[in-house]
Design an enzyme around this catalytic site. Structure first.
Site, PDB file in Angstrom:
ATOM      1  CD  GLU A 168      -2.602  -0.982   2.767  1.00  0.00           C
ATOM      2  OE1 GLU A 168      -2.151  -0.290   3.699  1.00  0.00           O
ATOM      3  OE2 GLU A 168      -3.647  -1.612   2.854  1.00  0.00           O
ATOM      4  NE  ARG A 228       6.273   9.693   3.136  1.00  0.00           N
ATOM      5  CZ  ARG A 228       5.818  10.604   3.997  1.00  0.00           C
ATOM      6  NH1 ARG A 228       5.963  11.880   3.744  1.00  0.00           N
ATOM      7  NH2 ARG A 228       5.230  10.232   5.113  1.00  0.00           N
ATOM      8  NE  ARG A 260       4.844  15.281   4.664  1.00  0.00           N
ATOM      9  CZ  ARG A 260       6.128  15.165   4.852  1.00  0.00           C
ATOM     10  NH1 ARG A 260       6.973  15.984   4.279  1.00  0.00           N
ATOM     11  NH2 ARG A 260       6.592  14.195   5.630  1.00  0.00           N
ATOM     12  CB  CYS A 274      -2.586  34.807  11.673  1.00  0.00           C
ATOM     13  SG  CYS A 274      -2.433  35.753  13.161  1.00  0.00           S
ATOM     14  CD  GLU A 275      -1.403  28.861  14.080  1.00  0.00           C
ATOM     15  OE1 GLU A 275      -0.551  28.204  14.708  1.00  0.00           O
ATOM     16  OE2 GLU A 275      -2.583  28.524  13.958  1.00  0.00           O
ATOM     17  CE1 TYR A 309      -0.461  10.608   3.494  1.00  0.00           C
ATOM     18  CE2 TYR A 309       1.875  10.413   2.970  1.00  0.00           C
ATOM     19  CZ  TYR A 309       0.648   9.835   3.222  1.00  0.00           C
ATOM     20  OH  TYR A 309       0.540   8.471   3.198  1.00  0.00           O
TER      21      TYR A 309
END
Ligand code: LLP
Length: 430
Positions: A285, A288, A323, A354-355, A383
């Site tokens: 499976e 990535r 990520r 805003c972080e 991802y």
């Protein structure tokens, strides 16, 4: 920086699949995800060939969570891929892409009755994660007058070298059933009227850059396969999961390939089935390793600020690529419109969210950058968009597929209007 063959630099512009990223960004705007279809095809073939030359009955199930765009699923479906699906949504995507239901596997540790009913209605095999779920599925299949094909997800209790948030086979994770309890749950399944235990499944984690843990997991699984066969379980597939990592650092030492994976794991599988006297299909499976390097995220430079660091403020942040913020992960970055340029300055590429943690890449030596330049973040096919959000009320961006110099949208950008499209006014506010 080492570039894979589908990426190249011509006249200082980054090209992907024969297409100029600078032109793509002008045509469709930024931010923009761009995926090279041919690269995915090449990766899938590498995987399948590495396994098939050692054992003919192989099925590669693409982990749809890595990138759920239908165009990508269609590409893989046409090559004969199955899919690991982890939600009703992914199940529907798999079916819409034309993957036959028997080549899907519905995984997950927390499926609702609606999820299980959808799997039963579509004849999709289910990887069962608890006894509670087994009995719910038995009842649902019985009510539908069907027999559900099932596997159990084994928790092999293995330490793996990866980020702790994506190590899934540890004894302490929420996934699967402890390996020593597995014979008991199959015994219970054999007594259920409406389920047929036909497979066995495990998945030990993601972005694993050593082969040894996969070999260890295969060893645990094949021991179980032999015990189950002796108990009278007729296993038609053994699913060893995904998890092979990719080289996010392009100038690092080579990392294991699907060929290395197959060379280590298939002999253990073969020895196990020989001892058990069975010939089940071998399922894997990967997510990535099939799609990640096919894709770049293009972001426009809004401003450059000389502060504590030299910040390059771009229009994509952790709303589109979480990520780096979530796993401190590293992605290579290029200035797509000065791709051949001499690295001159150390920059930090910051998103618009805003972080403080909204940093895509820290302290990178790059050619001198100005407002309006185009930044390409590499290896974002897995991802990336799949984990995007509308945080800070930012519409998600478009996705484009390229192939041999052609380019086409595979998802339109959300608009500002889309942000409110699903919102409903409570009656007392009308
Ligand atoms: N099978 C199962 C049951 C899985 O849970 C996963 C991934 C895969 C296959 C595919 O694993 P892969 O070949 O892609 O490593 N968001 C994280 C990765 C989470 C992986 C979750 N499960 C990241 O960005 O690194």
């Amino acid at each position: 920086m080492n570039l894979p063959p589908h990426l190249s630099v011509r006249d200082s512009h980054l090209y992907i699949g024969g297409t100029d990223t600078v032109e793509l960004a002008e045509r469709w705007g930024t931010p923009l995800y761009v995926t090279d279809e041919a690269r995915i095809i090449e990766k899938f073939r590498q995987y399948r060939e590495a396994l098939e030359k050692r054992y003919p009955d192989v099925r590669v199930l693409y982990a749809a969570k890595a990138n759920g765009n239908l165009a990508i699923l269609r590409t893989l479906a046409a090559l004969g891929a199955g899919a690991d699906v982890f939600s009703s949504g992914e199940l529907l995507l798999g079916i819409r892409a034309g993957i036959p239901p028997e080549r899907l596997l519905f995984n997950g540790s927390s499926k609702s009755r609606e999820d299980l009913s959808l799997a039963v209605a579509n004849n999709v095999p289910v990887s069962v994660d608890s006894l509670d779920e087994l009995h719910q599925l038995d009842e649902i299949a019985g009510n539908a007058g069907k027999t559900a094909q099932i596997a159990f997800r084994v928790n092999p209790a293995l330490e793996v070298p990866t980020h702790p948030k994506i190590a899934t086979g540890l004894a302490t994770t929420k996934f699967g059933i402890a390996h020593d309890l597995i014979p008991g749950v199959y015994r219970e399944a054999l007594e259920c009227r409406n389920v047929d235990p036909v497979g066995i499944h495990c998945h030990i984690g993601s972005q694993i850059l050593e082969i040894e843990p996969f070999a260890r997991a295969a060893g645990v699984m094949m021991k179980i396969v032999s015990d189950l066969t002796a108990m009278g379980v007729n296993l038609r597939f053994v699913d060893l999961g995904g998890g092979l990592g990719i080289p996010y650092h392009h100038d690092s030492d080579p990392v294991p390939t699907p060929e290395d994976y197959a060379a280590a794991v298939v002999p253990i599988f073969l020895e196990g089935i020989r001892k058990a006297g069975i010939s089940p299909e071998l399922w894997v499976e990967p997510g990535r390793s099939l799609v990640s390097d096919s894709t770049v995220l293009l972001a426009r430079v809004n401003s450059v600020k000389d502060a504590h660091s030299k910040f390059v403020n771009v229009d994509a942040g952790f709303n589109l690529l979480v990520r780096p913020a979530m796993y401190d992960s590293y992605h290579e970055v290029l200035v797509a419109n000065r791709a051949g340029g001499k690295p001159e300055e150390i920059y930090t590429i910051a998103g618009p969210i805003c972080e403080t943690g909204d940093i895509l890449a820290s302290d990178r030596m790059l050619p001198r950058i100005a407002t309006g330049d185009l930044i390409a973040v590499l290896d974002t096919g897995a991802y990336g968009f799949a984990m995007s959000s509308q945080y800070n009320s930012r519409p998600r961006c478009a996705e484009v597929m390229v192939r041999d110099g052609q380019a086409a949208l595979m998802r339109r950008a959300e608009t500002l209007e889309d942000l409110t499209a699903t919102m409903v006014t409570p009656p007392w506010q009308r």
